[in-house]
Design an enzyme around this catalytic site. Structure first.
Site, short mmCIF file in Angstrom:
data_model
loop_
_atom_site.label_atom_id
_atom_site.label_comp_id
_atom_site.label_asym_id
_atom_site.label_seq_id
_atom_site.Cartn_x
_atom_site.Cartn_y
_atom_site.Cartn_z
N CYS A 454 0.82 -1.20 0.00
CA CYS A 454 0.00 0.00 0.00
C CYS A 454 0.86 1.25 0.00
O CYS A 454 0.43 2.31 -0.46
CB CYS A 454 -0.94 0.00 1.20
SG CYS A 454 -0.11 -0.04 2.79
N HIS A 860 -1.21 1.29 7.57
CA HIS A 860 -1.73 1.16 6.21
C HIS A 860 -1.73 2.55 5.58
O HIS A 860 -1.93 3.56 6.26
CB HIS A 860 -3.15 0.59 6.24
CG HIS A 860 -3.81 0.54 4.91
ND1 HIS A 860 -3.35 -0.23 3.87
CD2 HIS A 860 -4.92 1.17 4.43
CE1 HIS A 860 -4.13 -0.07 2.81
NE2 HIS A 860 -5.09 0.77 3.13
#
Length: 1052
Positions: A454, A860
């Site tokens: 990510c 994330h």
């Protein structure tokens, strides 16, 4: 009397004389005549009607027959009996064939004359059977039209019950065999009239007996789906479509497209022939059914059929635009076929050669209907040229032909294209079927997470949404090159043009991953971004250097040099250049210059250093809880490392030929926590933007020590402007941090100031959120909320002072006693600095990379972004803000608060109508700037980490014409043929994958239903008596095996 009449009609007397005598014969019918005389007269008149040599004889026959039948009804009833009519229908009359239309006309008139007689019921029963036999023999259109007239007048002759269904089916088959070989207008009109009569008959039967409709439609589909090469069904079947209730479209199309018994070849034939129906004049709703079937096939993902039919029939549909009667329907179908065929320009390019002629033809006739049609057509053409750029040689003549017609806005074009694609989720039939996995409603493509990637996905999406950078990358001619830039171009092209919901960037990830990054582990997105930009910059420099060599010298070293660049984390280096063209793309887009001045407070000398940077790392202002925290700064290379190096990713040029980039220590993440995507959809809608000015308008009186606990603005939320003020504020170097002055040859107190000398097109700001706790020896994340202004004003020093030409290394110290009084005044310390204010360059927020997590070891990344170009309308507001700020004598370091606040409020209001996107790996959704601002207040662990701001005073080398001439898709430049071919191939592969998945799901569903039926039948058998079981098994013999196996298991 019959002899007189027979001699009269064959005599040579004048017509006047003949008509007088005929009138006398008609009047004599009122008198009594015996039965034999009546039968003789009926026989003669029948012969005149059926075999008359001229119209006069046939007219006389009709007149006399009607007169005698009226006054001698019983005799005519005896004559016009069941056997006589049956003989006419089966054997004909004397020399007249039974299929002659005159026989049907005669029977039609006879029924009118005998209507009040009881024997007519027998004739109705006879005709119900005979008309079915007649249509089974496939009569010609003329005979079928006469039969339709008879049955329309005498509905009692229409077959009833099961015969009615059979009659309708056979009549449909008969229409399917109609042909008109003539090309004369008169014959064509007559043919259309005949077909219309037959279709109207069917409509009346469907209304009277609704049970006949579905079998008739099944017969229609059977005819048009036939793959028999020896039979081509007539286009006259189109006349039936207008009589089918539109309410049945959804049910019928779903039934057809989901029927496993309908083969693809049959469906292809049916769709092609339905498209042929567009040529049938006066038929209504044909285009509605064609488009419904196209959508139905897209809903069940039968893309192979759609591709084949579109490529086969697109030119035929376009040619139908020449004919006024069928033009509206043809345009509707053409629009749907082109707008839905979005994976390849092949279909559009088939009609491109014909567009100019059609436009010129309709412009010359000057009719209002033609003008209205051309407006619709040009809108369609603009949409297609917008979507399939890269073919200026094909499109230039079209643009010239349609230049006088209005061009739809970019927003309207995007909406039209997004709603029409085969993979669009707005498909009207898709709600009843499985949802498609095509592009989201945003029209943007996500990036598949390849395993804790990510950090890369968020950065790539932010760079892709940097419009000017993306356009430059896509415009590069990199054929034959295997560089990282080529792979980035490939990735950007797929993000822009793929039909997939999300793209897997495996090749680019392997090529761009820093060597020290462990695969499948979380990493720092800021570190990855710096490495990526360094690599791209260094590769371009290497290629430019190789291209300047002789071909013989560069041939062997090209690949080796690129491989060397690939295998090491090359720093962003700056080579000497004399003009803008010598800069690399990374320098043009992200490169800026930062000047650091060290002012010795003892000898008053100044040491200057000009550094190149691609991003600025902004530290948080220290506060009491952070006394023991040292910000994770960039450890510079040994050549440039110093005690007072600022927290910025900059290039320190030791010489004109060599420089090195200061890289931060890699920050590792060991795991990835996926953010709650559902929560992201409900982000706050209120805008929260706080501007706080850190540095007063008297910076010379302030000494900011980075070790002092201090929080700007009290308890208010700091803004990016505050952090930038803190970054640029003067700093006193004293105590253990004193500066070694070469002029004094000792450590001295000094003042350090930093100034931006050259601003980048895209300003990258990294908020230093990850700090190191010296007591606990762990990394911690600073979760403080930071306000993100839409407008950021970057102070850039604009001066012609000779200081800019001084040495670019730290080794040069200037003694002001040797340079003159005037120069000394200009170069004195900040305590008495009277230099002009820096120019405030306006920037607009382009994208924000957010880190979600509570530590640097986990988390994330996702990003918010929007499209901003140099021609953005917000630039005028920014320019006003700049002017007001410069005019204010009390303005702070980054401009006055009041003008900025006013301008930001205007921009925030304007932002309501602009699109922001949330990129979260594969998921892309619409969002708003309010959501960006409030993300940390709603989700405390989600904080802005990397920001991209776009300068608003240039278009980065792209002219406005290029972005608005309709030749670029989304304003992007045309793609190289190699890239376009790769995208087209992948889009076709994707459609085939979707089709295969749909078929697999259908088979699984059918298998599940069969399994359920077997289980249900088995349970029924176990509960029934032996006799009942025997009856059931007799109907389903295969169940015997199931029952026996079950019994064996039970006994065992």
């Amino acid at each position: 009397m019959d002899k007189i009449l027979e001699g009269l009609v064959s005599s040579t007397h004048s017509l006047t004389v003949k008509r007088v005598i005929v009138r006398k014969v008609v009047e004599s019918a009122e008198n009594w005549v015996d039965k034999a005389q009546c039968e003789a007269m009926f026989g003669l008149t029948t012969r005149l009607i059926l075999e008359g040599q001229d119209p006069f004889q046939r007219q006389v026959g009709h007149q006399v027959l009607e007169a005698y039948a009226r006054y001698h009804r019983s005799e005519f009833e005896s004559f016009f009996n069941k056997s006589f009519v049956l003989g006419l229908l089966q054997r004909g009359y004397r020399t007249l064939d039974r299929k002659d239309v005159a026989i049907l006309d005669y029977i039609h008139n006879g029924l009118k004359l005998i209507m009040s007689c009881p024997s007519v019921l027998d004739l109705f029963s006879l005709l119900q059977v005979e008309v079915l036999r007649m249509v089974c023999e496939r009569p010609e259109p003329t005979l079928c039209a006469r039969l339709s007239d008879l049955l329309s007048d005498f509905v009692q002759c229409i077959p009833k019950g099961k015969l009615s269904v059979a009659f309708c089916q056979q009549l449909v088959r008969t229409i399917g065999h109609f042909q008109c070989m003539s090309t004369q207008e008169k014959e064509l009109r007559e043919y259309v009239s005949q077909v219309t009569k037959v279709s109207n008959l069917l409509q009346n039967i469907w209304k009277a007996e609704p049970s006949t409709l579905l079998p008739s439609l099944q017969e229609v589909f059977a005819s048009i789906s036939s793959t028999d090469a020896s039979f081509e069904p007539s286009v006259a079947l189109a006349s039936l479509v207008q009589h089918i209730p539109l309410q049945m479209i959804t049910v019928l199309i779903r039934s057809l497209t989901t029927d496993p018994n309908v083969k693809d070849a049959s469906m292809t034939q049916a769709l092609c022939r339905m498209i042929d129906w567009l040529s049938w004049p006066l038929a209504q709703h044909v285009e509605t059914w064609v488009i419904a079937l196209l959508k139905g096939l897209a809903a069940v993902q039968k893309f192979t059929i759609l591709i084949d039919v579109t490529l086969l029939k697109i030119e035929l549909v376009f040619n139908r635009l020449w004919f006024p009667l069928v033009r509206p329907g043809a345009l509707a179908v053409l629009s749907h076929m082109l707008l839905s065929f979005q994976h390849s320009p092949e279909a559009f390019h088939l009609i491109v050669p014909h567009v100019v002629n059609l436009v010129h033809s309709f412009r010359t006739d000057g009719l209002p209907s033609s003008t209205a049609f051309l407006v619709q057509l040009t809108e369609l053409i603009h949409c297609m040229m917008y979507h399939y750029s890269g073919f200026p040689d094909l499109y230039e003549p079209i643009l010239e032909a349609i230049k006088d017609f209005p061009k739809p806005s970019e927003e309207k074009i995007k909406l039209i294209l997004n709603q029409s694609a085969w993979t669009s989720q707005s498909n009207s039939l898709a709600s009843c079927l499985s949802r498609l996995s095509g592009k989201s409603e945003t029209g943007k493509t996500g990036l598949i997470n390849l395993g804790n990637t990510c950090y890369m996905n968020s950065v790539i999406q932010a760079l892709f949404m940097a419009t000017d950078f993306r356009r430059h990358v896509l415009s590069l001619n990199l054929n034959g090159c295997n560089s990282l830039m080529k792979k980035l171009q490939h990735l950007f092209a797929f993000l822009a043009h793929t039909q997939r919901e999300a793209y897997a960037p495996r090749i680019f990830f392997e090529a761009s991953r820093p060597p020290w990054f462990t695969p499948r582990s979380q990493q720092d997105c800021s570190e990855y971004l710096r490495f990526l930009l360094d690599r791209l910059h260094e590769e371009e420099r290497t290629l430019k250097a190789l291209s300047s060599l002789k071909p013989s010298e560069s041939m062997g070293s090209n690949e080796a040099s690129l491989q060397e660049v690939t295998n090491k984390a090359a720093p962003f280096t700056e080579i000497p250049y004399t003009n803008e063209s010598e800069k690399t793309l990374i320098e043009k887009m992200f490169g800026g210059k930062l000047q650091t001045n060290i002012h010795c407070l003892n000898c008053r000398s100044i040491s200057q250093k000009e550094e190149a940077f691609t991003d600025l790392s902004l530290a948080f202002c220290p506060s009491s809880p952070m006394e023991n925290l040292s910000f994770q700064g960039p450890p510079c290379s040994p050549k440039v490392q110093d005690d007072f190096v600022v927290q910025a990713s900059v290039v320190t040029a030791d010489s004109p030929e060599e420089s090195a980039l200061c890289h931060p220590v890699p920050t590792g993440f060991d795991s990835e926590t996926v953010m709650d995507e559902a929560a992201l959809d409900n982000l706050p809608s209120e805008l929260h933007c706080t501007e706080n000015t850190l540095v007063s308008n008297e910076p010379c009186k302030i000494q900011i020590n980075r070790g002092v606990s201090q929080k700007p603005g009290g308890e208010t939320t700091p803004s990016v402007t505050d952090l930038l003020n803190y970054f640029l504020a003067p700093e006193i170097l004293n105590g253990d941090n004193r500066y070694y002055c070469e002029n004094c040859a000792s450590l001295q107190n000094a003042e350090k100031t930093m100034q931006i000398m050259e601003e980048p097109e895209y300003l990258i700001l990294t908020l230093l959120r990850f700090s190191y706790d010296q007591k606990c020896h762990i990394r911690r994340k600073i979760l403080d909320n930071v306000s993100l202004p839409l407008v950021l004003e970057l102070p850039v020093k604009r001066t012609n002072s000779s200081l800019t030409s001084l040495s670019e290394s730290w080794s040069v110290d200037v003694d002001f006693t040797d340079t003159g009084e005037n120069l000394a005044k200009k170069l004195k310390s900040s305590e008495t600095d009277e230099a002009c204010c820096p120019k405030l360059v306006p920037y607009l927020l382009s994208s924000v990379v957010v880190h979600s997590g509570i530590s640097s070891e986990s988390g994330h990344y996702y990003s918010y972004a929007r499209n901003i170009t140099g021609s953005d309308s917000s630039f005028q507001l920014c320019h006003q803000s700049e002017t007001l700020a410069l005019a204010s004598p009390q303005g702070h370091l980054l401009g006055g608060e009041i003008p900025t606040a006013v301008i930001e409020q205007d921009l925030e209001n304007n932002e309501m109508s602009k699109e922001w996107f949330l990129f979260n790996d594969s998921r892309v959704t619409f969002t708003s700037f309010q959501s960006v601002q409030k993300i940390t207040s709603r989700f405390p662990k989600d904080t802005a980490y990397v920001l991209l701001y776009k300068k608003q005073n240039s278009s980065s080398g792209f002219s406005a014409n290029n972005t608005t001439n309709g030749l670029w898709v989304n304003g992007d430049p045309p793609l190289q043929k190699e890239l376009m071919d790769a995208i087209t191939k992948d889009n076709k592969l994707y459609l085939q994958e979707q089709e295969l998945n749909a078929r697999t799901r259908a088979l699984q569903a059918a298998s599940a239903r069969i399994q359920y039926n077997w289980q249900t039948s088995f349970l029924i058998l176990r509960r029934k008596s032996p006799i009942q079981n025997a009856l059931i098994i007799k109907q389903h013999p295969i169940l015997i095996m199931t029952v026996k196996m079950s019994d064996c298991i039970k006994h065992t």
